[in-house]
Design a protein around this motif. Structure first.
Motif, mmCIF file in Angstrom:
data_model
loop_
_atom_site.group_PDB
_atom_site.id
_atom_site.type_symbol
_atom_site.label_atom_id
_atom_site.label_comp_id
_atom_site.label_asym_id
_atom_site.label_seq_id
_atom_site.Cartn_x
_atom_site.Cartn_y
_atom_site.Cartn_z
ATOM 1 N N PHE A 11 36.614 11.476 -17.187
ATOM 2 C CA PHE A 11 35.254 11.021 -17.778
ATOM 3 C C PHE A 11 34.098 12.153 -17.468
ATOM 4 O O PHE A 11 33.573 12.261 -18.051
ATOM 5 C CB PHE A 11 34.845 9.891 -16.974
ATOM 6 C CG PHE A 11 33.499 9.443 -16.620
ATOM 7 C CD1 PHE A 11 32.987 8.737 -17.689
ATOM 8 C CD2 PHE A 11 32.798 9.764 -15.726
ATOM 9 C CE1 PHE A 11 31.594 8.295 -17.720
ATOM 10 C CE2 PHE A 11 31.310 9.387 -15.799
ATOM 11 C CZ PHE A 11 30.837 8.702 -16.755
ATOM 12 N N LEU A 16 29.825 12.776 -21.271
ATOM 13 C CA LEU A 16 29.036 11.663 -21.388
ATOM 14 C C LEU A 16 28.073 11.486 -20.178
ATOM 15 O O LEU A 16 26.964 10.922 -20.429
ATOM 16 C CB LEU A 16 29.978 10.484 -21.204
ATOM 17 C CG LEU A 16 29.465 8.898 -21.476
ATOM 18 C CD1 LEU A 16 28.834 8.842 -22.943
ATOM 19 C CD2 LEU A 16 30.381 7.687 -21.413
ATOM 20 N N LEU A 17 28.499 12.069 -19.082
ATOM 21 C CA LEU A 17 27.567 11.709 -17.793
ATOM 22 C C LEU A 17 26.272 12.724 -18.051
ATOM 23 O O LEU A 17 25.056 12.435 -17.813
ATOM 24 C CB LEU A 17 28.153 12.120 -16.637
ATOM 25 C CG LEU A 17 27.362 11.873 -15.458
ATOM 26 C CD1 LEU A 17 26.887 10.694 -15.107
ATOM 27 C CD2 LEU A 17 27.924 12.717 -14.049
ATOM 28 N N TYR A 20 23.994 11.122 -20.513
ATOM 29 C CA TYR A 20 23.419 10.028 -19.843
ATOM 30 C C TYR A 20 22.012 10.350 -19.110
ATOM 31 O O TYR A 20 21.058 9.778 -19.219
ATOM 32 C CB TYR A 20 24.455 9.271 -19.031
ATOM 33 C CG TYR A 20 23.731 8.133 -18.050
ATOM 34 C CD1 TYR A 20 23.392 6.810 -18.720
ATOM 35 C CD2 TYR A 20 23.240 8.314 -16.677
ATOM 36 C CE1 TYR A 20 22.872 6.114 -17.859
ATOM 37 C CE2 TYR A 20 22.743 7.368 -16.018
ATOM 38 C CZ TYR A 20 22.607 6.116 -16.453
ATOM 39 O OH TYR A 20 22.023 5.066 -15.756
ATOM 40 N N THR A 25 22.585 8.615 -24.629
ATOM 41 C CA THR A 25 23.643 7.673 -24.850
ATOM 42 C C THR A 25 23.046 6.417 -25.167
ATOM 43 O O THR A 25 22.046 5.843 -25.178
ATOM 44 C CB THR A 25 24.317 7.484 -23.426
ATOM 45 O OG1 THR A 25 22.979 7.369 -22.359
ATOM 46 C CG2 THR A 25 25.085 8.627 -22.929
ATOM 47 N N GLU A 29 27.146 2.844 -23.758
ATOM 48 C CA GLU A 29 27.711 4.096 -23.007
ATOM 49 C C GLU A 29 27.009 4.015 -21.910
ATOM 50 O O GLU A 29 27.366 4.447 -20.635
ATOM 51 C CB GLU A 29 27.070 5.511 -23.834
ATOM 52 C CG GLU A 29 28.138 5.661 -24.939
ATOM 53 C CD GLU A 29 27.778 6.898 -25.953
ATOM 54 O OE1 GLU A 29 28.587 7.350 -26.470
ATOM 55 O OE2 GLU A 29 26.435 7.039 -25.917
ATOM 56 N N ASN A 30 25.704 3.633 -21.511
ATOM 57 C CA ASN A 30 25.092 3.327 -20.406
ATOM 58 C C ASN A 30 25.545 2.525 -19.575
ATOM 59 O O ASN A 30 25.658 3.069 -18.249
ATOM 60 C CB ASN A 30 23.467 2.838 -20.764
ATOM 61 C CG ASN A 30 22.654 3.862 -21.288
ATOM 62 O OD1 ASN A 30 23.033 5.048 -21.462
ATOM 63 N ND2 ASN A 30 21.678 3.373 -22.066
ATOM 64 N N GLU A 32 29.003 1.884 -19.349
ATOM 65 C CA GLU A 32 30.077 2.570 -19.179
ATOM 66 C C GLU A 32 29.895 3.612 -17.941
ATOM 67 O O GLU A 32 30.560 3.514 -16.996
ATOM 68 C CB GLU A 32 30.738 3.309 -20.141
ATOM 69 C CG GLU A 32 31.947 3.980 -19.821
ATOM 70 C CD GLU A 32 32.512 4.747 -21.101
ATOM 71 O OE1 GLU A 32 33.500 5.691 -20.747
ATOM 72 O OE2 GLU A 32 31.961 4.515 -22.165
ATOM 73 N N VAL A 33 28.835 4.367 -18.051
ATOM 74 C CA VAL A 33 28.363 5.442 -17.293
ATOM 75 C C VAL A 33 28.035 4.771 -15.883
ATOM 76 O O VAL A 33 28.282 5.187 -14.766
ATOM 77 C CB VAL A 33 27.385 6.268 -17.624
ATOM 78 C CG1 VAL A 33 26.706 7.486 -16.516
ATOM 79 C CG2 VAL A 33 27.848 7.162 -18.709
ATOM 80 N N VAL A 43 31.816 10.426 -9.037
ATOM 81 C CA VAL A 43 31.097 10.315 -10.180
ATOM 82 C C VAL A 43 29.491 10.299 -9.842
ATOM 83 O O VAL A 43 28.541 10.775 -10.381
ATOM 84 C CB VAL A 43 31.407 9.104 -11.078
ATOM 85 C CG1 VAL A 43 30.450 9.167 -12.277
ATOM 86 C CG2 VAL A 43 32.729 9.245 -11.570
ATOM 87 N N TYR A 47 26.496 12.840 -10.796
ATOM 88 C CA TYR A 47 25.650 12.256 -11.264
ATOM 89 C C TYR A 47 24.301 13.128 -10.275
ATOM 90 O O TYR A 47 23.058 13.678 -10.889
ATOM 91 C CB TYR A 47 25.407 10.786 -11.132
ATOM 92 C CG TYR A 47 24.015 10.113 -11.479
ATOM 93 C CD1 TYR A 47 23.483 10.538 -12.934
ATOM 94 C CD2 TYR A 47 23.390 9.486 -10.611
ATOM 95 C CE1 TYR A 47 22.402 9.618 -13.200
ATOM 96 C CE2 TYR A 47 21.992 9.025 -10.998
ATOM 97 C CZ TYR A 47 21.776 9.070 -12.114
ATOM 98 O OH TYR A 47 20.298 8.554 -12.687
#
Length: 265
Positions: A11, A16-17, A20, A25, A29-30, A32-33, A43, A47
């Protein structure tokens, strides 16, 4: 546990992060993150670090918001009637204050969105430049391998070399033919090719049992592969001046260079 750690690592490496954080995104996707942030401290830590880096980037590249934001705010507040601004009316003042805060927030968000869009565009442009550099490197690497193969062919002990010379209006013509009979390969390198009149090209021929067989039209300095099978039967090589694009029959009267084969040039 190992599978979970692998999932977290995949991940974090997916980018993706990062997308975001800069607002690039989709709704799905939001979700999921945000689930990953809530469920995994690693994570959450990544972040927070990205947020800090984005904040630092914003500070280092801070730009004063345009004057039009202030103008929009004043245009919204000033038209209010004087009786709505009565000092004793506490509710009116709260409404005005709320309106000002809301306008500032909306204006600020709009400006930040423009800045964020610019940041995303920079990322896209940087990524594109990197991909172009990668393609250039791959192309150069391919060209390097091609040159190495050509050099190995030219320097091979059983490759015969034939230098064809000539002069066109005192300008030198230089074409080198390389022929390796055991490998069944032949090519030419063009070292010098004097310009011709419009509508004319040079043409390379092989003399096979008294008949001129075309091998190539010479109109640039690029190396060219020619038929080793034809050279195997040929007694000599010849260059003539022909009409642009080449001719089916050689114009012997326009011969500018000739060399016998199977001899050391």
């Amino acid at each position: 546990m190992k599978i979970e750690n692998q999932h977290i690592e995949e991940f974090l490496q997916s980018g993706l992060l990062d997308r975001y954080v800069i607002g690039d995104t989709s709704d799905g996707e939001n979700i999921e993150v945000e689930n990953m942030i809530a469920q995994h401290p690693e994570v959450q830590s990544a972040y927070n670090q990205l947020q800090d880096e984005l904040y630092l980037y914003a500070n280092l590249n801070a730009v004063t918001p345009p004057e039009y934001i202030k103008e929009q705010l004043l245009n919204k507040v000033l038209p209010l009637k004087e009786d709505e601004l009565h000092y004793g009316n506490h509710e009116n003042w709260l409404s005005i204050a709320a309106a000002i805060v809301a306008l500032l927030a909306l204006s600020g968000l709009g400006y930040l969105y423009q800045q964020n869009s610019g940041l995303k565009q920079e990322i896209v442009e940087t990524t594109t430049q990197f991909e172009n550099l990668e393609r250039d490197y791959e192309l150069n690497d391919t060209q390097k391998r091609i040159l190495e193969l050509r050099l190995a062919f030219i320097e091979a002990g059983d490759t015969e070399k034939y230098l064809m010379r000539g002069y066109i209006k005192d300008e030198p013509l230089r074409v080198i033919a390389y022929y390796n009979q055991p490998a069944g390969k032949a090519q030419i390198e063009i070292a010098a090719l004097p310009p011709l009149e419009a509508g004319q090209d040079y043409q390379l021929w092989a003399d096979v049992d008294g008949e001129m067989v075309s091998l190539a039209v010479l109109n640039d300095l690029k190396p060219k592969t020619i038929s080793a099978e034809i050279l195997k039967k040929a007694s000599d090589l010849n260059i003539t001046i022909e009409k642009a694009g080449g001719s089916k029959q050689a114009s012997v009267e326009n011969l500018v260079s000739s060399i016998p084969l199977n001899t050391i040039p």
